[in-house]
Design an enzyme around this catalytic site. Sequence first.
Site, mmCIF file in Angstrom:
data_model
loop_
_atom_site.group_PDB
_atom_site.id
_atom_site.type_symbol
_atom_site.label_atom_id
_atom_site.label_comp_id
_atom_site.label_asym_id
_atom_site.label_seq_id
_atom_site.Cartn_x
_atom_site.Cartn_y
_atom_site.Cartn_z
ATOM 1 N N GLU A 141 10.166 19.215 -24.629
ATOM 2 C CA GLU A 141 9.430 19.539 -23.403
ATOM 3 C C GLU A 141 9.963 20.838 -22.766
ATOM 4 O OE1 GLU A 141 6.724 17.983 -22.376
ATOM 5 O OE2 GLU A 141 6.801 16.074 -23.455
ATOM 6 N N ARG B 217 -3.253 21.461 -14.693
ATOM 7 C CA ARG B 217 -2.125 20.633 -15.123
ATOM 8 C C ARG B 217 -2.231 20.244 -16.589
ATOM 9 N NH1 ARG B 217 0.487 16.007 -11.170
ATOM 10 N NH2 ARG B 217 1.983 15.118 -12.640
ATOM 11 N N ARG C 276 0.807 -1.234 0.000
ATOM 12 C CA ARG C 276 0.000 0.000 0.000
ATOM 13 C C ARG C 276 0.838 1.282 0.000
ATOM 14 N NH1 ARG C 276 -3.179 -2.791 3.905
ATOM 15 N NH2 ARG C 276 -4.877 -3.900 2.889
ATOM 16 N N HIS D 171 8.833 10.642 -28.495
ATOM 17 C CA HIS D 171 7.841 11.500 -27.852
ATOM 18 C C HIS D 171 8.083 12.989 -28.131
ATOM 19 C CE1 HIS D 171 4.769 12.688 -25.021
ATOM 20 N NE2 HIS D 171 5.642 13.419 -24.348
ATOM 21 N N LYS E 14 3.223 11.225 -11.253
ATOM 22 C CA LYS E 14 2.447 10.370 -12.159
ATOM 23 C C LYS E 14 3.192 9.061 -12.314
ATOM 24 C CE LYS E 14 -0.167 13.081 -15.561
ATOM 25 N NZ LYS E 14 -0.271 13.248 -17.022
ATOM 26 N N HIS F 134 0.286 13.183 -29.609
ATOM 27 C CA HIS F 134 -0.085 11.819 -29.257
ATOM 28 C C HIS F 134 -0.758 11.103 -30.422
ATOM 29 C CE1 HIS F 134 -2.503 8.677 -27.037
ATOM 30 N NE2 HIS F 134 -1.245 8.355 -26.837
ATOM 31 N N ASN G 234 -0.081 19.614 -21.390
ATOM 32 C CA ASN G 234 -0.334 18.848 -22.607
ATOM 33 C C ASN G 234 -0.215 19.689 -23.876
ATOM 34 O OD1 ASN G 234 -0.709 16.415 -21.322
ATOM 35 N ND2 ASN G 234 -2.890 16.785 -20.975
ATOM 36 N N LYS H 114 7.547 23.043 -13.994
ATOM 37 C CA LYS H 114 6.740 21.839 -13.813
ATOM 38 C C LYS H 114 6.246 21.761 -12.364
ATOM 39 C CE LYS H 114 5.346 17.436 -14.608
ATOM 40 N NZ LYS H 114 5.524 16.242 -15.431
ATOM 41 N N GLU I 110 -4.226 16.469 -11.681
ATOM 42 C CA GLU I 110 -4.591 16.750 -13.068
ATOM 43 C C GLU I 110 -6.099 16.944 -13.236
ATOM 44 O OE1 GLU I 110 -3.366 13.798 -15.968
ATOM 45 O OE2 GLU I 110 -2.344 15.344 -17.102
ATOM 46 N N HIS J 184 0.650 18.065 -27.069
ATOM 47 C CA HIS J 184 0.476 16.626 -26.886
ATOM 48 C C HIS J 184 -0.776 16.072 -27.572
ATOM 49 C CE1 HIS J 184 3.736 17.242 -24.149
ATOM 50 N NE2 HIS J 184 3.754 15.989 -23.746
#
Lengths: 369, 369
Positions: free
Chosen positions: A182, A248, A118, A272, A140, A259, A252, A234, A244, A255
């Site tokens: 980025e 946040r 946990r 990426h 994340k 993506h 993106n 960031k 998010e 992106h």
Amino acid sequence: MAKIKVELKDRSYDIIVGCDNLSELGELVRSEKWGRDVFIITDPLVNDLYGDLVRKGFKTKPKTLEVPRGERFKNLRVAEKLYDGLARYGAHRDSLIISLGGGVIGDLAGFVAATYMRGIDYIQVPTTLLSQVDASIGGKTGVNHPKCKNMIGAFYQPKAVFIDVSLIATLPARELRTGLAEVVKYGVIEDADFFKFLEANAHHLNTKAFENEDTKRAALKLWQTIVSESAKIKAKVVEKDEREAGLRMILNFGHTVGHAIESLTRYRAYNHGEAVSIGMVAAARIASRLRLLETDVVDRLKALLDKLGLPTEIDSLPVDKIVAALSIDKKVIGGKVNFVLPEKLAKVVIKDDVSLSVVKQALNEMGGQ
Amino acid sequence: MAKIKVELKDRSYDIIVGCDNLSELGELVRSEKWGRDVFIITDPLVNDLYGDLVRKGFKTKPKTLEVPRGERFKNLRVAEKLYDGLARYGAHRDSLIISLGGGVIGDLAGFVAATYMRGIDYIQVPTTLLSQVDASIGGKTGVNHPKCKNMIGAFYQPKAVFIDVSLIATLPARELRTGLAEVVKYGVIEDADFFKFLEANAHHLNTKAFENEDTKRAALKLWQTIVSESAKIKAKVVEKDEREAGLRMILNFGHTVGHAIESLTRYRAYNHGEAVSIGMVAAARIASRLRLLETDVVDRLKALLDKLGLPTEIDSLPVDKIVAALSIDKKVIGGKVNFVLPEKLAKVVIKDDVSLSVVKQALNEMGGQ
């Protein structure tokens, strides 16, 4: 050395940005009293390159768990192998995981830390530029599902992000560039001065600078600034929206189309950062078409990315398929297609009602078929 | 209807304790605007018994995902099947999971909620007494690993715990008793008045009371009090120690020896509450031998558990093996053997230095071989 605090109440932590400091991690862990036992999760290549350097800083040698290298191993099966390994070595709730590697290792090791007993403590030690400026910060974590990348995961903050910018000097040129996309993103969404700084220094931001010792030293100073400033931006965004839920999403920027291009080309033709680079230009062009953004900024963005060696055109990809991929994303996440659009440098807006014909026009402008 | 708030800052939620209220869950979800889509995770038996009652309260019928019934299906494989199902139905970050079932379903569905798309909302709808008073409250979620129960998991709080005490009337007697062991535990660790209340009402706390409508109605009133008081105590402890860093350990009263007995008998001879019942008597006897507790309280505890039909003796189990099982636990969790020992009603202390000979003496007193 720079220390950037990520303020998240009882989940706050520091991002430590140093140079040639990898062997000092052990001392930090000892002085902070993190973890009764320490486990390093890494891949064989990174372990060969930096494993010993990290381990030698510890008085009691940490156990090292290797997983195969590559995004396709970021899955539940490999996570299970890590649970098995941790259990076999008797890792418990007071143990500490050190995630040593790029974004794939960070996501995977972070997820295992989030879910073993946990949740146990972990430290991110990102070894690529991309993971130093992006993936390692913000908690994340996750693994891929056959249907969707990162579909299984958790928001779970590390105890620290420990960065050694000297590792950048060992990266292949293309790996360096993917991180730079980025970095440019941060300038556009949050910091006009940083964007200008990147414009002014773009000609130094490549692997050439590492070829001799003098220029290398100067270059690493420059990289330290770049990594620190990126981390600051960031951190600031994550602080305001840890899970998010809204803000946040500005991270993106680039992106949405990025993506779509990645999945359309099955993550092979573009990495990426390259896909994000194209996506940022697309978003800027869309913003300009919607009269949100002056064309001058579009040109500056494209010029900067070009100078950094990142793609800004869509050679021969069919526009219809890119747009179709956008809609598949939309279905998968069950929502609308969100575009992060710049209104000027350091000011973006999120739109979920961009017409597909505008998207198509922008992509056509970029050489899409 | 009672509403008990669990105060955990931005993770606060209500425990709603009602009677015959299962069909009202849909209205609550609607009025609270939880979840754009709703998914029920349950097992075939519970689905047969209560699925329709839950579903009929919703205007848009929730999708139902069934998993096989039983602790051995609380594993990563079954979690993966649930991820697959959610993905197939297009569940997204705005979706809501309703966990409808006992502790196994609650742990599993909670874990899937914690990790699908990095965490989506869920509601616990516990259908057994044991899960109503214990497992559904506090955000402990997880699945088993071949080496260790609940080894993979997360602390992840639900949006609500929604309890219908009328479901208790349908439980088999043994299932009722297993929940009662945890109820008695709350009295011992936190609330002497509640303990006395249980002593006074013990003769009503069985399935006999459900055999005709009049006594059933009175009994359900009594159960509503018992479930609410238990939930209050659990909530209070969880509030003070969400991630089980210290205080929450007092909830393990009776669980040290209890768990050793469960694993020694491979979770077959005794169910959880029965093992905890024996474990509570053992802990009380140990406390008495260490002169922490008056023998009078040991006797009252044993008498209450006897009256409730719970085991308080160790028929023929070998004491040496129980003690050995304690040490295996110790190795697995990498720590010491912690005992939660009562000093009087509503006051317990945690000891990690109880000598094994004292443990053996206590177990011998209880008929251990």
